[in-house]
Design a protein around this motif. Structure first.
Motif, PDB file in Angstrom:
ATOM      1  N   LYS A 131       0.807  -1.209   0.000  1.00 30.69           N
ATOM      2  CA  LYS A 131       0.000   0.000   0.000  1.00 30.69           C
ATOM      3  C   LYS A 131       0.845   1.266   0.000  1.00 30.69           C
ATOM      4  O   LYS A 131       0.338   2.339  -0.307  1.00 30.69           O
ATOM      5  CB  LYS A 131      -0.935  -0.007   1.212  1.00 30.69           C
ATOM      6  N   LEU A 132       2.106   1.129   0.377  1.00 30.79           N
ATOM      7  CA  LEU A 132       2.974   2.306   0.418  1.00 30.79           C
ATOM      8  C   LEU A 132       4.419   1.890   0.187  1.00 30.79           C
ATOM      9  O   LEU A 132       4.922   0.967   0.829  1.00 30.79           O
ATOM     10  CB  LEU A 132       2.854   3.006   1.775  1.00 30.79           C
ATOM     11  N   ILE A 133       5.081   2.576  -0.744  1.00 34.36           N
ATOM     12  CA  ILE A 133       6.506   2.360  -0.991  1.00 34.36           C
ATOM     13  C   ILE A 133       7.240   3.650  -0.642  1.00 34.36           C
ATOM     14  O   ILE A 133       6.931   4.716  -1.186  1.00 34.36           O
ATOM     15  CB  ILE A 133       6.781   2.004  -2.461  1.00 34.36           C
ATOM     16  N   ALA A 134       8.191   3.556   0.266  1.00 33.66           N
ATOM     17  CA  ALA A 134       8.947   4.731   0.708  1.00 33.66           C
ATOM     18  C   ALA A 134      10.387   4.646   0.211  1.00 33.66           C
ATOM     19  O   ALA A 134      10.985   3.572   0.174  1.00 33.66           O
ATOM     20  CB  ALA A 134       8.923   4.844   2.223  1.00 33.66           C
ATOM     21  N   PHE A 135      10.913   5.787  -0.169  1.00 29.88           N
ATOM     22  CA  PHE A 135      12.290   5.879  -0.652  1.00 29.88           C
ATOM     23  C   PHE A 135      13.094   6.809   0.251  1.00 29.88           C
ATOM     24  O   PHE A 135      12.654   7.915   0.571  1.00 29.88           O
ATOM     25  CB  PHE A 135      12.338   6.439  -2.076  1.00 29.88           C
ATOM     26  N   ASP A 136      14.278   6.353   0.621  1.00 23.83           N
ATOM     27  CA  ASP A 136      15.256   7.260   1.203  1.00 23.83           C
ATOM     28  C   ASP A 136      15.639   8.269   0.121  1.00 23.83           C
ATOM     29  O   ASP A 136      15.426   8.030  -1.064  1.00 23.83           O
ATOM     30  CB  ASP A 136      16.471   6.459   1.668  1.00 23.83           C
TER      31      ASP A 136
END
Length: 233
Positions: free
Chosen positions: A2-7
Motif C-alpha cells: 500500500k505504500l513504498i517509501a524511498f530514502d
C-alpha cells in the motif's frame, strides 16, 4: 503493498561525496595546524557527540567543522579561517542535485501503480530544499522528514497513514537507517548500496544475521524486480 517509501540522500541523488569533498577542504585549510588522520578522528567524534543536539544535515556538519577547528588548534584558528570554513560549508546547502541513474524512469513507472513516499532524515529546511531542487517531488504522494530513522519513527509513520508493516516497503542505501528498523517491525525492505557510506551508518555482519531483505545492484533493477512480482501475481 500500500505504500513504498524511498530514502533520499544517496538513494535518489548523490549526497555523501559532497560532504567528503567539504571535509577534504577542511583538512587542507587546517593542514598547518593538524595532521589529516587526527582531524578526521576528532571531527567524526564531534559529529557523533553533537547528533542529539543538532541532528543530521549540512548545518550540523558546519558547526562540527568549526568546533573541531577551535578544539584542535587550542583556539588559535583565526576569524578569517572560520569564515572560510563557513563559506566552504555553505556549498552543502545549495549544491546541484545529481539524480542517480534510473531514478526518474523507475519513479515514473511506479508512481502510476503505487503510493510513493520520500522518507528521509535530517534538517527540515535542508531536505525540503534538496527535494525541490531534485525535480522529483511530483512523483511522491507523501513526504516525511524525521530527525532519526529508527523503529519508533517507522511505527509512527505507519500509524499516521494507517498502514500495516506487511503492506509497507522501504527502499534505501543505509542498512542501519533504511533496512534493519523496517525489518524489525515486520515491514519489507530493499537495499541499494551506494559507493560511499558514512561510518555512522555502517553495521556489523552480526547485526545482519537472520535478517530478511533484498539487495539490488542498482536503482534500475527495481523495474525488473517489480515486473517479476507482477508476473508472479
Amino acid at each position: 503493498m500500500k505504500l513504498i517509501a524511498f530514502d533520499a540522500d544517496d538513494t535518489l541523488w548523490v549526497n555523501e561525496p559532497n560532504y567528503v569533498d567539504v571535509k577534504q577542504k577542511l583538512g587542507e585549510m587546517l593542514a598547518h595546524h593538524i595532521d589529516e588522520d587526527t582531524l578526521s578522528q576528532r571531527f567524526y567524534a564531534t559529529q557523533i557527540r553533537n547528533l542529539e543536539l543538532f541532528g543530521y544535515g549540512a548545518k550540523s556538519f558546519i558547526l562540527a567543522m568549526i568546533e573541531t577547528a577551535i578544539e584542535l588548534t587550542n583556539g588559535a584558528v583565526t576569524g578569517v579561517e572560520i569564515q572560510q570554513i563557513i563559506d566552504v560549508g555553505r556549498q552543502l546547502l545549495d549544491f546541484p542535485i545529481d539524480v542517480l541513474d534510473g531514478v526518474v524512469d523507475v519513479l515514473e513507472t511506479l508512481s502510476k501503480k503505487f503510493d510513493l513516499m520520500v522518507l528521509t532524515k535530517g534538517d527540515l529546511f535542508d531536505q525540503e530544499s534538496k527535494i525541490a531542487r531534485s525535480g522529483l517531488g511530483h512523483y511522491f504522494k507523501h513526504v516525511e522528514i524525521v530527525s532519526e530513522k529508527n523503529e519508533l519513527a517507522y511505527q509512527r509513520i505507519l500509524q499516521k497513514y494507517n498502514i500495516q508493516p506487511a503492506d509497507f516497503l522501504m527502499i534505501g542505501n543505509s542498512l542501519k537507517s533504511d533496512i534493519l528498523p523496517v525489518v524489525h517491525i515486520g515491514g519489507r525492505a530493499i537495499h541499494i548500496p551506494y559507493a560511499i557510506t558514512w561510518a555512522h551508518e555502517q553495521v556489523t555482519e552480526e547485526q545482519l544475521t537472520g535478517k530478511s531483505f533484498t539487495t539490488l545492484g542498482s536503482f534500475r533493477e527495481l523495474s525488473t524486480l517489480f515486473d517479476n512480482l507482477n508476473e508472479e501475481v
